[in-house]
Scaffold this active site. Structure first.
Site, PDB file in Angstrom:
ATOM      1  N   LYS A   1       0.865  -1.174   0.000  1.00  0.00           N
ATOM      2  CA  LYS A   1       0.000   0.000   0.000  1.00  0.00           C
ATOM      3  C   LYS A   1       0.901   1.223   0.000  1.00  0.00           C
ATOM      4  O   LYS A   1       1.659   1.455   0.944  1.00  0.00           O
ATOM      5  CB  LYS A   1      -0.904  -0.003   1.223  1.00  0.00           C
ATOM      6  CG  LYS A   1      -1.780   1.235   1.294  1.00  0.00           C
ATOM      7  CD  LYS A   1      -2.807   1.136   2.371  1.00  0.00           C
ATOM      8  CE  LYS A   1      -3.659   2.394   2.416  1.00  0.00           C
ATOM      9  NZ  LYS A   1      -4.681   2.325   3.453  1.00  0.00           N
TER      10      LYS A   1
ATOM     11  N   ARG B   1     -10.524  10.070   1.513  1.00  0.00           N
ATOM     12  CA  ARG B   1     -10.434  10.689   2.841  1.00  0.00           C
ATOM     13  C   ARG B   1     -11.509  11.755   2.994  1.00  0.00           C
ATOM     14  O   ARG B   1     -12.010  11.986   4.095  1.00  0.00           O
ATOM     15  CB  ARG B   1      -9.027  11.244   3.065  1.00  0.00           C
ATOM     16  CG  ARG B   1      -7.989  10.126   3.126  1.00  0.00           C
ATOM     17  CD  ARG B   1      -6.574  10.645   3.286  1.00  0.00           C
ATOM     18  NE  ARG B   1      -5.602   9.567   3.098  1.00  0.00           N
ATOM     19  CZ  ARG B   1      -4.293   9.747   2.930  1.00  0.00           C
ATOM     20  NH1 ARG B   1      -3.804  10.978   2.945  1.00  0.00           N
ATOM     21  NH2 ARG B   1      -3.493   8.724   2.765  1.00  0.00           N
TER      22      ARG B   1
ATOM     23  N   LYS C   1       1.260   9.975   5.816  1.00  0.00           N
ATOM     24  CA  LYS C   1       1.305   8.544   6.145  1.00  0.00           C
ATOM     25  C   LYS C   1       2.592   7.877   5.660  1.00  0.00           C
ATOM     26  O   LYS C   1       2.662   6.663   5.557  1.00  0.00           O
ATOM     27  CB  LYS C   1       0.060   7.856   5.566  1.00  0.00           C
ATOM     28  CG  LYS C   1      -1.266   8.407   6.141  1.00  0.00           C
ATOM     29  CD  LYS C   1      -2.478   7.547   5.788  1.00  0.00           C
ATOM     30  CE  LYS C   1      -3.749   8.061   6.481  1.00  0.00           C
ATOM     31  NZ  LYS C   1      -4.906   7.156   6.266  1.00  0.00           N
TER      32      LYS C   1
ATOM     33  N   LYS D   1      -2.011  -1.480  -3.964  1.00  0.00           N
ATOM     34  CA  LYS D   1      -2.891  -0.322  -3.938  1.00  0.00           C
ATOM     35  C   LYS D   1      -2.068   0.946  -4.015  1.00  0.00           C
ATOM     36  O   LYS D   1      -1.121   1.065  -3.238  1.00  0.00           O
ATOM     37  CB  LYS D   1      -3.684  -0.374  -2.637  1.00  0.00           C
ATOM     38  CG  LYS D   1      -4.566   0.813  -2.384  1.00  0.00           C
ATOM     39  CD  LYS D   1      -5.179   0.674  -1.032  1.00  0.00           C
ATOM     40  CE  LYS D   1      -5.997   1.922  -0.777  1.00  0.00           C
ATOM     41  NZ  LYS D   1      -6.562   1.939   0.533  1.00  0.00           N
TER      42      LYS D   1
HETATM   43  C1  PBG Z   1      -7.570   3.573   5.213  1.00  0.00           C
HETATM   44  C2  PBG Z   1      -7.849   3.365   3.780  1.00  0.00           C
HETATM   45  C3  PBG Z   1      -7.628   4.299   2.753  1.00  0.00           C
HETATM   46  C4  PBG Z   1      -8.143   3.742   1.595  1.00  0.00           C
HETATM   47  C5  PBG Z   1      -8.639   2.482   1.904  1.00  0.00           C
HETATM   48  N1  PBG Z   1      -8.437   2.253   3.267  1.00  0.00           N
HETATM   49  C6  PBG Z   1      -7.084   5.676   2.817  1.00  0.00           C
HETATM   50  C7  PBG Z   1      -5.741   5.908   3.328  1.00  0.00           C
HETATM   51  O1  PBG Z   1      -4.941   4.996   3.568  1.00  0.00           O
HETATM   52  O2  PBG Z   1      -5.446   7.072   3.571  1.00  0.00           O
HETATM   53  C8  PBG Z   1      -8.157   4.440   0.259  1.00  0.00           C
HETATM   54  C9  PBG Z   1      -9.125   3.952  -0.741  1.00  0.00           C
HETATM   55  C10 PBG Z   1      -9.367   4.869  -1.874  1.00  0.00           C
HETATM   56  O3  PBG Z   1      -8.702   5.922  -2.061  1.00  0.00           O
HETATM   57  O4  PBG Z   1     -10.269   4.559  -2.673  1.00  0.00           O
HETATM   58  N2  PBG Z   1      -6.805   2.739   5.918  1.00  0.00           N
END
Ligand code: PBG
Length: 326
Positions: free
Chosen positions: A197, A207, A219, A250
């Site tokens: 990720k 968000r 992050k 992702k």
């Molecule tokens: C949070 C999470 C995020 C997404 C999925 N789970 C956001 C992040 O890590 O800030 C993003 C999904 C998307 O942008 O469609 N843990």
């Protein structure tokens, strides 16, 4: 005339022959439908993600049933938690009567065959907006966070989640969650790990949907550097070793090399998440009339499959399933 023994176009000359030569199939069975839920009685359009809604519990159950009718057999849930319930310890994440837990029970009661994926991370519940607990000096605490994630995963399992999906990127969380689930009697609950990720700008609209942006900092101390591929191999080796049933990349579209790399190197299924920013790029180009929406959506998903993903999380899941036919 050219004297060519090889004429690749012969394999493309009719729909029938193209069908015989096709290497990749896209079908509704590969799709996971991410859905947002809130604790209100009405379904609300999400300003930062036009075309997506924050569903009431009833609306959510109806949407899942409709998607299932079209061939979608898996959904992933994301809660928009009321600010009053957000705390520095994110305790609401393991409230057995919390929003996600109620949503899982409601879906399993109405559409028991649909696999429900729940997100394991603290950001929707954390007043700091981070996936982990934040120390006084702003550092994100790893091991203390993992203890809370285990409680969260257990609570989701008790509610009936089929698959828990840690998206937090803390070290050691897959192994700890596996052990907690096994000790809790949930040996059949699967772990879909957000393995690679990346710290991506493509998450911005998501968000906004959950009002879950970090209050301070970014992050980058836990999500991966977009510049790195070999690091994804390291993360994947750890997750598989710790008991991940499936691993995820992702975002998807800008990271297809990572999807292909993990699919080639590991024998667990690879999933990819077409995230909110990827969704919006297609939505906005289509709204402007610049691309053929249906064709571009299906091509974007086919590309992710071709790279090696067996499962795709996409906000287009229901629509795409409708176009593809069950
Ligand atoms: C949070 C999470 C995020 C997404 C999925 N789970 C956001 C992040 O890590 O800030 C993003 C999904 C998307 O942008 O469609 N843990």
């Amino acid at each position: 005339m050219l004297d060519l023994p090889q004429r690749p176009r012969r394999n493309r000359q009719s729909a029938a022959i193209r069908g015989l030569c096709r290497e990749t199939a896209l079908s509704p069975g590969s799709l996971i439908y991410p859905l947002f839920v809130h604790d209100r009685d009405t379904d609300e359009e999400i300003a930062s993600m036009p075309g997506c809604r924050r569903w009431s519990l009833d609306g959510l159950v109806g949407e899942v049933a409709e998607a299932h009718q079209l061939g979608v057999r898996a959904v992933a849930l994301f809660p928009a938690v009321d600010d009053a319930l957000k705390t520095p310890g994110a305790e609401e994440c393991h409230n057995d009567d919390g929003l996600v837990q109620r949503a899982v029970r409601a879906i399993k009661a109405d559409s028991p065959e649909v696999a429900v994926v729940t997100d394991v991370a603290l950001d929707p519940y954390n007043s700091d907006g981070h996936d982990g607990l934040v120390a006084g000096d702003g550092r994100i605490l790893n091991d203390e966070t993992v203890a809370v994630l285990c409680e969260q995963a257990l609570s989701q399992a008790r509610a009936g989640a089929d698959i828990v999906a840690p998206s937090d990127m803390m070290d050691g969380r897959v192994g700890a969650i596996r052990q907690a689930l096994d000790e809790g009697g949930f040996r059949s609950v699967s772990i879909l790990s957000y393995t690679a990720k990346y710290a991506s700008a493509y998450y911005g609209p998501f968000r906004g949907a959950l009002d879950s942006a970090p209050k301070a900092g970014d992050k980058k101390t836990y999500q991966m550097d977009p510049a790195n591929a070999r690091e994804a191999l390291r993360e994947a080796a750890l997750d598989v070793d710790e008991g991940a049933d499936m691993i995820m990349v992702k975002p998807a579209g800008p990271y297809l090399d990572i999807v292909a790399l993990l699919a080639a190197e590991f024998d667990v299924p690879v999933a990819a998440y077409q995230v909110s920013g990827e969704y919006l790029m297609i939505q906005s180009a289509a709204a402007a009339g610049w691309v053929d929406r249906e064709k571009v959506i299906l091509e974007s998903l086919l590309g992710i499959r071709r790279a090696g993903a067996s499962a795709i999380l996409t906000y287009f899941a229901k629509e795409a399933a409708g176009w593809l036919g069950a």
